[in-house]
Write a protein that holds these residues in place. Structure first.
Motif, PDB file in Angstrom:
ATOM      1  N   GLY A 113       2.185 -16.867 -10.075  1.00  0.00           N
ATOM      2  CA  GLY A 113       0.907 -16.182 -10.241  1.00  0.00           C
ATOM      3  C   GLY A 113       0.375 -15.535  -8.989  1.00  0.00           C
ATOM      4  O   GLY A 113      -0.661 -14.855  -9.036  1.00  0.00           O
ATOM      5  N   ALA A 114       1.073 -15.709  -7.860  1.00  0.00           N
ATOM      6  CA  ALA A 114       0.592 -15.135  -6.606  1.00  0.00           C
ATOM      7  C   ALA A 114       0.673 -13.612  -6.642  1.00  0.00           C
ATOM      8  O   ALA A 114       1.637 -13.031  -7.135  1.00  0.00           O
ATOM      9  CB  ALA A 114       1.402 -15.668  -5.427  1.00  0.00           C
ATOM     10  N   VAL A 115      -0.354 -12.979  -6.096  1.00  0.00           N
ATOM     11  CA  VAL A 115      -0.383 -11.532  -5.904  1.00  0.00           C
ATOM     12  C   VAL A 115      -0.388 -11.312  -4.395  1.00  0.00           C
ATOM     13  O   VAL A 115      -1.353 -11.639  -3.714  1.00  0.00           O
ATOM     14  CB  VAL A 115      -1.620 -10.899  -6.562  1.00  0.00           C
ATOM     15  CG1 VAL A 115      -1.715  -9.416  -6.239  1.00  0.00           C
ATOM     16  CG2 VAL A 115      -1.582 -11.115  -8.067  1.00  0.00           C
ATOM     17  N   ILE A 116       0.701 -10.765  -3.890  1.00  0.00           N
ATOM     18  CA  ILE A 116       0.946 -10.731  -2.449  1.00  0.00           C
ATOM     19  C   ILE A 116       0.794  -9.302  -1.937  1.00  0.00           C
ATOM     20  O   ILE A 116       1.587  -8.427  -2.263  1.00  0.00           O
ATOM     21  CB  ILE A 116       2.367 -11.258  -2.135  1.00  0.00           C
ATOM     22  CG1 ILE A 116       2.568 -12.627  -2.780  1.00  0.00           C
ATOM     23  CG2 ILE A 116       2.608 -11.310  -0.638  1.00  0.00           C
ATOM     24  CD1 ILE A 116       4.010 -12.942  -3.111  1.00  0.00           C
ATOM     25  N   GLU A 117      -0.217  -9.083  -1.157  1.00  0.00           N
ATOM     26  CA  GLU A 117      -0.464  -7.768  -0.568  1.00  0.00           C
ATOM     27  C   GLU A 117       0.329  -7.635   0.724  1.00  0.00           C
ATOM     28  O   GLU A 117       0.345  -8.553   1.549  1.00  0.00           O
ATOM     29  CB  GLU A 117      -1.953  -7.617  -0.281  1.00  0.00           C
ATOM     30  CG  GLU A 117      -2.336  -6.311   0.401  1.00  0.00           C
ATOM     31  CD  GLU A 117      -3.803  -6.314   0.801  1.00  0.00           C
ATOM     32  OE1 GLU A 117      -4.633  -5.874  -0.013  1.00  0.00           O
ATOM     33  OE2 GLU A 117      -4.109  -6.790   1.924  1.00  0.00           O
ATOM     34  N   THR A 118       0.978  -6.488   0.904  1.00  0.00           N
ATOM     35  CA  THR A 118       1.689  -6.244   2.157  1.00  0.00           C
ATOM     36  C   THR A 118       1.352  -4.847   2.665  1.00  0.00           C
ATOM     37  O   THR A 118       1.546  -3.848   1.967  1.00  0.00           O
ATOM     38  CB  THR A 118       3.210  -6.441   1.991  1.00  0.00           C
ATOM     39  OG1 THR A 118       3.860  -6.224   3.247  1.00  0.00           O
ATOM     40  CG2 THR A 118       3.809  -5.521   0.941  1.00  0.00           C
ATOM     41  N   LEU A 119       0.798  -4.799   3.878  1.00  0.00           N
ATOM     42  CA  LEU A 119       0.327  -3.563   4.500  1.00  0.00           C
ATOM     43  C   LEU A 119       0.757  -3.542   5.958  1.00  0.00           C
ATOM     44  O   LEU A 119       1.254  -4.541   6.489  1.00  0.00           O
ATOM     45  CB  LEU A 119      -1.194  -3.469   4.421  1.00  0.00           C
ATOM     46  CG  LEU A 119      -1.853  -3.446   3.047  1.00  0.00           C
ATOM     47  CD1 LEU A 119      -3.350  -3.643   3.195  1.00  0.00           C
ATOM     48  CD2 LEU A 119      -1.548  -2.146   2.336  1.00  0.00           C
ATOM     49  N   ALA A 120       0.518  -2.413   6.610  1.00  0.00           N
ATOM     50  CA  ALA A 120       0.818  -2.312   8.029  1.00  0.00           C
ATOM     51  C   ALA A 120       0.012  -3.329   8.835  1.00  0.00           C
ATOM     52  O   ALA A 120       0.457  -3.778   9.898  1.00  0.00           O
ATOM     53  CB  ALA A 120       0.532  -0.899   8.518  1.00  0.00           C
TER      54      ALA A 120
ATOM     55  N   ASN B 244      10.241  -3.070   5.010  1.00  0.00           N
ATOM     56  CA  ASN B 244       9.157  -4.043   5.158  1.00  0.00           C
ATOM     57  C   ASN B 244       8.810  -4.683   3.820  1.00  0.00           C
ATOM     58  O   ASN B 244       8.609  -5.901   3.727  1.00  0.00           O
ATOM     59  CB  ASN B 244       7.903  -3.379   5.717  1.00  0.00           C
ATOM     60  CG  ASN B 244       8.020  -2.949   7.160  1.00  0.00           C
ATOM     61  OD1 ASN B 244       7.440  -1.957   7.570  1.00  0.00           O
ATOM     62  ND2 ASN B 244       8.785  -3.692   7.954  1.00  0.00           N
ATOM     63  N   VAL B 245       8.742  -3.857   2.773  1.00  0.00           N
ATOM     64  CA  VAL B 245       8.413  -4.386   1.452  1.00  0.00           C
ATOM     65  C   VAL B 245       9.531  -5.286   0.946  1.00  0.00           C
ATOM     66  O   VAL B 245       9.282  -6.346   0.355  1.00  0.00           O
ATOM     67  CB  VAL B 245       8.149  -3.242   0.457  1.00  0.00           C
ATOM     68  CG1 VAL B 245       7.722  -3.813  -0.894  1.00  0.00           C
ATOM     69  CG2 VAL B 245       7.079  -2.301   0.987  1.00  0.00           C
ATOM     70  N   ALA B 246      10.782  -4.890   1.192  1.00  0.00           N
ATOM     71  CA  ALA B 246      11.915  -5.711   0.782  1.00  0.00           C
ATOM     72  C   ALA B 246      11.850  -7.095   1.434  1.00  0.00           C
ATOM     73  O   ALA B 246      12.154  -8.120   0.803  1.00  0.00           O
ATOM     74  CB  ALA B 246      13.229  -5.021   1.142  1.00  0.00           C
ATOM     75  N   GLN B 247      11.437  -7.138   2.689  1.00  0.00           N
ATOM     76  CA  GLN B 247      11.311  -8.416   3.380  1.00  0.00           C
ATOM     77  C   GLN B 247      10.229  -9.280   2.736  1.00  0.00           C
ATOM     78  O   GLN B 247      10.394 -10.496   2.580  1.00  0.00           O
ATOM     79  CB  GLN B 247      10.989  -8.194   4.861  1.00  0.00           C
ATOM     80  CG  GLN B 247      10.897  -9.464   5.673  1.00  0.00           C
ATOM     81  CD  GLN B 247      12.181 -10.281   5.652  1.00  0.00           C
ATOM     82  OE1 GLN B 247      13.267  -9.747   5.867  1.00  0.00           O
ATOM     83  NE2 GLN B 247      12.062 -11.581   5.410  1.00  0.00           N
ATOM     84  N   THR B 248       9.135  -8.663   2.326  1.00  0.00           N
ATOM     85  CA  THR B 248       8.089  -9.415   1.645  1.00  0.00           C
ATOM     86  C   THR B 248       8.587  -9.935   0.296  1.00  0.00           C
ATOM     87  O   THR B 248       8.268 -11.067  -0.099  1.00  0.00           O
ATOM     88  CB  THR B 248       6.836  -8.540   1.443  1.00  0.00           C
ATOM     89  OG1 THR B 248       6.373  -8.092   2.715  1.00  0.00           O
ATOM     90  CG2 THR B 248       5.721  -9.329   0.762  1.00  0.00           C
TER      91      THR B 248
ATOM     92  N   GLY C 162       0.857  -1.178   0.000  1.00  0.00           N
ATOM     93  CA  GLY C 162       0.000   0.000   0.000  1.00  0.00           C
ATOM     94  C   GLY C 162       0.892   1.227   0.000  1.00  0.00           C
ATOM     95  O   GLY C 162       1.791   1.353  -0.825  1.00  0.00           O
ATOM     96  N   ILE C 163       0.695   2.120   0.949  1.00  0.00           N
ATOM     97  CA  ILE C 163       1.509   3.327   1.041  1.00  0.00           C
ATOM     98  C   ILE C 163       2.847   2.991   1.692  1.00  0.00           C
ATOM     99  O   ILE C 163       2.893   2.362   2.751  1.00  0.00           O
ATOM    100  CB  ILE C 163       0.777   4.406   1.843  1.00  0.00           C
ATOM    101  CG1 ILE C 163      -0.524   4.799   1.121  1.00  0.00           C
ATOM    102  CG2 ILE C 163       1.649   5.644   2.058  1.00  0.00           C
ATOM    103  CD1 ILE C 163      -1.447   5.639   1.942  1.00  0.00           C
ATOM    104  N   VAL C 164       3.926   3.398   1.042  1.00  0.00           N
ATOM    105  CA  VAL C 164       5.276   3.108   1.520  1.00  0.00           C
ATOM    106  C   VAL C 164       6.013   4.423   1.738  1.00  0.00           C
ATOM    107  O   VAL C 164       5.921   5.345   0.916  1.00  0.00           O
ATOM    108  CB  VAL C 164       6.053   2.237   0.507  1.00  0.00           C
ATOM    109  CG1 VAL C 164       7.428   1.858   1.062  1.00  0.00           C
ATOM    110  CG2 VAL C 164       5.255   0.984   0.160  1.00  0.00           C
TER     111      VAL C 164
END
Length: 290
Positions: A240-247, A222-226, A194-196
């Motif tokens: 094909g995975a779409v991986i959402e990463t948020l707070a 945090n995004v780098a870790q994901t 989301g917002i970074v």
């Protein structure tokens, strides 16, 4: 692929690796044992130069990602210099409605016949994926391509419709590439933050917007870790995975019927974002207003 894909002793190429999320992943990949990490970017920030100066196994290759010859040169030069093609490609270069290419202020002249933002956010990651698959097949090895998407790739955003359109493209492309893992041995996934808290949100005209949204932002680290988890955990994050990463956490977005992120954007931030759009369109109607 097996249940784990280690980056240890692997070659990793990161477009947009000269700053922000890309640079954070460059640093993390080396810390996790990557043999060589290539920063592919049009220029280097001071921090990126310091990182390169401190580690001879992090190298810079000048790369304008909208030029397909530069993307191919990234692969060719890697093979010449390091004896093999990259094992992992991370397409992190991207722009968020920059002043020189956006929908509402529409600065690009008619003779441009294109939006630069589309070239960098869509054409670059898609072409890089195709070149990566060809290179990995030619070297008879499996690999991973990570595309940096966004939650804007499955949401609506009146303030940034062109950016949303480009990220929708990445979401659809990543999902469509799922079977490349089975047929070509190349796992293609998208990581969607989301917002970074990068300069796109913390510098210039975005300062006030970030101030209002800072409580829901995550760090580029945090995004780098994901990204690292997406690369190294194929059983959890298949092709094909779409991986959402948020707070609020990380999840895989299902192909169909998913709920929106559990994040509420502050009304003030939306209003601040819309003001310059209304100013621009009011000027187009001669300043008469709605």
């Amino acid at each position: 692929m097996s249940s784990e894909f280690s980056v240890k002793n692997k070659i990793i190429a990161v477009t947009g690796g000269g700053s922000g999320i890309g640079l954070c992943y460059v640093i993390l990949a080396r810390a996790q044992g990557a043999k060589k990490v290539i920063i592919a970017d049009i220029s280097l920030t001071k921090k990126a130069q310091e990182v390169i100066d401190a580690d001879s196994d992090i190298v810079y290759q000048k790369c304008d990602v909208i030029k397909w010859n530069d993307l191919q040169a990234l692969i060719d030069d890697c093979k010449t210099n390091f004896g093999d093609v990259p094992d992992v490609f991370v397409a992190s270069a991207g722009v968020l409605e920059p002043s020189h290419s956006n929908f509402w202020h529409d600065p690009e002249p008619l003779e441009a016949n294109r939006y630069f933002q589309v070239d960098i956010n869509i054409n670059h990651p898609i072409k890089l994926t195709r070149l990566a698959i060809r290179a990995l097949l030619g070297s008879n090895k499996s690999g991973v391509v990570v595309l940096l998407g966004s939650t804007a790739g499955y949401a609506k955003q009146y303030m940034a419709p062109l950016y949303c359109a480009t990220k929708y493209a990445i979401t659809g492309f990543a999902k469509s590439m799922g079977e490349a893992e089975k047929y070509q041995g190349v796992r293609v996934v998208a990581v969607c933050p989301g917002i970074v808290s990068t300069p796109q949100w913390t510098a210039g005209s975005a300062v006030q917007r970030f101030k209002l949204m800072g409580n829901i932002a995550i760090s580029p680290e945090n995004v780098a870790q994901t990204i690292q988890e997406a690369i190294t955990q194929p059983s959890k994050y298949p092709g094909g995975a779409v991986i959402e990463t948020l707070a609020v956490g990380t999840r895989v977005i299902p192909e169909w019927n998913f709920d929106p992120p559990n994040v509420e954007i502050p009304v003030e931030a939306i209003e601040n974002g819309i003001k310059p759009i209304l100013a621009a369109t009011d000027a187009e109607r001669g300043g008469r207003g709605p």
